[in-house]
Design an enzyme around this catalytic site. Structure first.
Site, PDB file in Angstrom:
ATOM      1  N   HIS A  65      89.656  18.370  95.308  1.00  0.00           N
ATOM      2  CA  HIS A  65      89.662  16.881  95.648  1.00  0.00           C
ATOM      3  C   HIS A  65      90.029  16.417  94.186  1.00  0.00           C
ATOM      4  O   HIS A  65      89.041  16.205  93.162  1.00  0.00           O
ATOM      5  CB  HIS A  65      88.044  16.567  95.887  1.00  0.00           C
ATOM      6  CG  HIS A  65      87.554  17.257  97.206  1.00  0.00           C
ATOM      7  ND1 HIS A  65      87.744  16.296  98.294  1.00  0.00           N
ATOM      8  CD2 HIS A  65      87.029  18.257  97.382  1.00  0.00           C
ATOM      9  CE1 HIS A  65      87.063  17.134  99.218  1.00  0.00           C
ATOM     10  NE2 HIS A  65      86.602  18.200  98.607  1.00  0.00           N
ATOM     11  N   PHE A  66      91.114  15.916  93.988  1.00  0.00           N
ATOM     12  CA  PHE A  66      91.731  15.533  92.615  1.00  0.00           C
ATOM     13  C   PHE A  66      91.528  14.061  92.404  1.00  0.00           C
ATOM     14  O   PHE A  66      92.005  13.636  91.164  1.00  0.00           O
ATOM     15  CB  PHE A  66      93.044  16.250  92.278  1.00  0.00           C
ATOM     16  CG  PHE A  66      93.156  17.477  92.077  1.00  0.00           C
ATOM     17  CD1 PHE A  66      91.692  18.411  91.927  1.00  0.00           C
ATOM     18  CD2 PHE A  66      94.221  18.502  91.892  1.00  0.00           C
ATOM     19  CE1 PHE A  66      91.872  19.666  91.335  1.00  0.00           C
ATOM     20  CE2 PHE A  66      94.123  19.838  91.646  1.00  0.00           C
ATOM     21  CZ  PHE A  66      93.111  20.387  91.187  1.00  0.00           C
ATOM     22  N   ASN A  97      90.145  12.486 100.854  1.00  0.00           N
ATOM     23  CA  ASN A  97      89.235  11.428 100.566  1.00  0.00           C
ATOM     24  C   ASN A  97      89.535  10.865  99.496  1.00  0.00           C
ATOM     25  O   ASN A  97      88.818  10.622  98.550  1.00  0.00           O
ATOM     26  CB  ASN A  97      87.768  12.009 100.727  1.00  0.00           C
ATOM     27  CG  ASN A  97      87.658  13.315  99.800  1.00  0.00           C
ATOM     28  OD1 ASN A  97      88.608  14.118  99.477  1.00  0.00           O
ATOM     29  ND2 ASN A  97      86.131  13.097  99.468  1.00  0.00           N
ATOM     30  N   HIS A 179      85.444  20.597 107.693  1.00  0.00           N
ATOM     31  CA  HIS A 179      84.421  20.430 106.756  1.00  0.00           C
ATOM     32  C   HIS A 179      83.362  20.432 108.011  1.00  0.00           C
ATOM     33  O   HIS A 179      82.877  19.636 108.498  1.00  0.00           O
ATOM     34  CB  HIS A 179      84.213  19.243 106.126  1.00  0.00           C
ATOM     35  CG  HIS A 179      82.940  19.112 105.262  1.00  0.00           C
ATOM     36  ND1 HIS A 179      82.943  18.929 103.688  1.00  0.00           N
ATOM     37  CD2 HIS A 179      81.522  19.406 105.478  1.00  0.00           C
ATOM     38  CE1 HIS A 179      81.600  19.135 103.382  1.00  0.00           C
ATOM     39  NE2 HIS A 179      81.020  19.200 104.709  1.00  0.00           N
ATOM     40  N   ASP A 304      86.815  23.898  96.305  1.00  0.00           N
ATOM     41  CA  ASP A 304      86.242  22.608  96.558  1.00  0.00           C
ATOM     42  C   ASP A 304      86.005  21.808  95.255  1.00  0.00           C
ATOM     43  O   ASP A 304      84.961  21.160  94.864  1.00  0.00           O
ATOM     44  CB  ASP A 304      84.963  22.741  97.300  1.00  0.00           C
ATOM     45  CG  ASP A 304      84.438  21.515  97.675  1.00  0.00           C
ATOM     46  OD1 ASP A 304      85.350  20.563  98.183  1.00  0.00           O
ATOM     47  OD2 ASP A 304      83.239  21.321  98.262  1.00  0.00           O
TER      48      ASP A 304
END
Ligand code: DOR
Length: 439
Positions: A65-66, A97, A179, A304
């Site tokens: 998640h960057f 997200n 997820h 993650d």
């Protein structure tokens, strides 16, 4: 460097595709590996003497998640990719997200453009499922797969019931990554345990049963439609045992280093920094997950990487956000385990590169052989160094593994034939490329 310059890496211990090692030379031209041999006698534009070091395929991290666009105070594609370069991660698959959510072709195009401008390593992006974007899920291109949050999410990205999941599994054939946590159970347990501010309660609220329920449902739908399914950050012994008994050939699963190496005792030491979704589990879960990974029930490793600032993490549970960074530490953590005898270096390279390329059908990556892309990492397996907060490159500025003494630290990282990291220096002018996904 122009696109067809040559790079010669001399006398490293090279991990070959069969899992054996050979001390030798490797010649790259442009972005491609040209030759692997005990000795190569040519002049190259750049030469690296890697005597005493080990050469592995670059890590492909299949879940990060960057935070760009929209949450750049935590991380952005430049800072995250610098951290990747330092950690030996030469490609990443990033989650939807962000703000706006990556749920349309336009949002995907925007991320690809940002990455082309800013990312030092190769990149691919998931398209996020909502209850309303079936055409985008079918057509968005290039996307590594569809991401479904069955739980631990709010708003449009939460798909928490079978009626909404079913049409997504029924339509199309691209990989679906889930997820897997049961949101209804989490909601109910949140009420039961409300008022408790000890972050350790997080692992009880989002308990093993919550993960198992969702994994069972995803498996059921995957079997019904014979749909490619990937279970993200599988965290419990129960899910691993379920897959051991019944895992269709088109299903894959990943585990994170933190679910292998940390457990609920971490809350006492690092408090909310240990809070993530799915939560850390027990020592027993660690052991069963290790066994499942060694036995091939679990296919590969993802970090993650989910950075939050220390100020955000300093809020009292449950206001503290879930997630921890990982791209800088994942390879050394796993190589340290290999050097301690827990697994082999070849297994680590398979779990962190080869098997990921295979599952996501990324051509020409995940092996050191002529014709493959020159995405490589040269590691030092002789020395140990502690993880230090002041040295991390992720914008969030911390690691759950601070103080851990690790070996297998990257000395040089190479993306597409170009040195992007060397002995503490990041070459910020290097750019990665968009990954391709065959099918
Ligand atoms: O702990 C987590 N945090 N797990 C996720 O899957 C999402 C992530 C985030 O984006 O912060």
């Amino acid at each position: 460097m122009s696109s067809d310059l040559s790079l010669l890496i001399r006398q490293s211990r090279i991990l070959l595709p069969g899992g054996e090692f050979m001390v030798g030379d490797i010649l790259c031209r442009g972005r491609e590996i040209l030759m692997v041999a005990p000795e190569i006698s040519v002049e190259a534009d750049k030469e690296i003497d890697a005597t005493g070091l080990t050469l592995l395929p670059g890590v492909i991290d299949p879940q990060v998640h960057f935070r760009e666009p929209g949450l750049e105070h935590k991380e952005d594609l430049f800072t995250a990719s610098c951290a990747c370069a330092k950690g030996g991660v030469t490609s990443f698959l990033e989650m939807p997200n962000t703000r706006p959510l990556t749920t349309t072709q336009a949002a995907l195009d925007d991320k690809l453009k940002r990455a082309a401008n800013k990312s030092l390593v190769n990149y691919g992006f998931f398209i996020g499922a909502t209850s309303e974007n079936l055409p985008d899920l079918r057509e968005a291109n290039p996307a590594c797969g569809i991401k479904i949050f069955m739980g631990s999410m709010h708003g449009q990205l939460l798909i928490d019931c079978e009626e909404l999941l079913e049409p997504i599994f029924a339509e199309g054939d691209r990989l679906i990554a889930v997820h897997a946590e049961d949101q209804a159970r989490i909601n109910q347990r949140r009420q039961e345990f409300s008022g408790i501010t000890d972050p350790a309660i997080h692992s009880q609220i989002q308990d093993n049963q919550a993960a198992l329920n969702a994994t069972k449902l995803a498996l059921k739908l995957s079997k019904k439609y014979q749909r490619r399914l990937h279970i993200l950050h599988l965290s419990t012994a129960e899910e691993a045992e379920l897959l051991r008994e019944d895992k269709p050939s088109w299903v894959t699963a990943e585990v994170t280093p933190q679910h292998l190496l940390l457990n609920t005792s971490a809350y006492e030491e690092i408090g909310t920094l240990a809070q993530m979704n799915p939560p850390l589990r027990s020592h027993h879960d660690n052991e069963v997950l290790w066994k499942a990974l060694l036995d091939g029930v679990l296919d590969f490793i993802a970090t993650d990487h989910a950075p939050h600032t220390l100020a955000e993490k300093a809020q009292t549970y449950p206001n503290s956000p879930s997630g921890m960074p990982g791209v800088e530490t994942s390879l050394p953590l796993m190589l340290t385990q290999a050097m301690a005898g827990k697994c082999t270096i070849a297994q680590v390279a398979n779990w962190m590169s080869t098997a990921v390329a295979k599952a996501y059908r990324i051509p020409n990556k995940g092996a050191i052989a002529p014709g493959y892309d020159a995405d490589l990492v040269i590691v030092d397996l002789d020395n140990y160094r502690p993880v230090l907060r002041e040295e991390v490159l992720t914008k969030c500025g911390w690691s759950p593994f601070e103080g851990w003494s690790l070996t297998g630290l990257p000395i040089i990282t190479i993306v597409g034939g170009k040195v992007v990291y060397e002995r503490g220096k990041v070459y910020t002018d290097v750019r990665g490329e968009a990954l391709r996904f065959d099918g």
